[in-house]
Design a protein around this motif. Structure first.
Motif: not given
Length: 249
Positions: A201-206
């Motif tokens: 899962e993406r662990g940061f905000t785009l």
């Protein structure tokens, strides 16, 4: 930004697309120099850095993608089978051997013996025990890169370990990605993937990214293997039709 398609992260595809664009530009210039009248030093520090940057991005993303694939499999089963990575690696090695054959027939004095597909294919197989172990990947990656640097300073009186980075005298090739240091770049990609995408899962905000050219780059990234396999005949054909290059008889 949401995932583009099932189990895909568009930012990863877009980054791979950037590497594809960098490759296409360099190979077009190379063809214009080699077969045409373009006068340009493609071995200058700038272009050497350009090639190194694009290749590192492409190979590193191969490692990062392994962590995404591994995480997807882990959600459905306790043990991720090695066979999946073995098959994928062998397929890439097969494509690499096709390139070896084609370049040997076209340019036998500098044909591809262990290029980027050979390297990534082998790395996919060798990386399996590293994928769930980010710190081991970091140490192995740094060690491989350091080893590759020192091997690049030496010449060896044999060629059977060429795939490791042990180059013989007067070695010439169109594409060379030995395991030392490039397996290290794959391992660093695995390290980055474990921390940037924990559990798949993406662990940061785009940030908000304009759809164009982001979607175009992501499209190229999703089809990077096909583009890599066929881009040179297409580029050469277009340049020939435009009258910008001529092939020696």
């Amino acid at each position: 930004m949401r995932r583009s398609g099932q189990n895909r992260f568009p930012e990863v595809d877009a980054l791979r697309g950037c590497a594809v664009v960098m490759m296409l530009l360099y190979h077009m210039l190379f063809d214009l120099v080699f077969f045409g009248n373009l006068k340009m030093n493609l071995f200058s520090p700038f272009w050497r850095g350009y090639v190194l940057s694009g290749a590192s991005l492409f190979v590193g993303l191969a490692g990062l993608s392994l962590t995404l694939s591994f995480s997807r499999e882990r959600k459905h089963r306790n043990v991720v089978p090695f066979s999946k990575y073995l098959k994928r690696g062998l397929l890439l090695l097969f494509y690499g051997m096709v390139i070896t054959l084609v370049t040997y027939l076209a340019l036998p004095e500098s044909y591809v013996r262990f290029g980027v597909l050979h390297c990534i294919g082998t790395s996919v197989i060798l990386a399996y025990p590293f994928i769930p172990r980010p710190w081991l990947s970091l140490l192995g990656g740094l060690g491989s890169i350091v080893a590759g640097y020192f091997l690049s300073l030496k010449i060896f009186p044999f060629s059977f370990l060429l795939f490791l980075g042990l180059k013989p005298p007067r070695f010439s090739t169109l594409d060379y990605f030995p395991l030392f240091p490039w397996f290290g770049v794959v391992l660093l990609g695995i390290f980055a993937g474990n921390f940037l995408y924990p559990g798949g899962e993406r662990g940061f905000t785009l940030p908000n990214i304009p759809a164009f050219p982001f979607r175009g780059l992501a499209f190229l990234g999703r089809h990077s293997l096909t583009i890599y396999l066929f881009h040179q005949p297409v580029i050469l054909g277009l340049l020939f039709l435009l009258g910008l290059i001529r092939f020696p008889l």
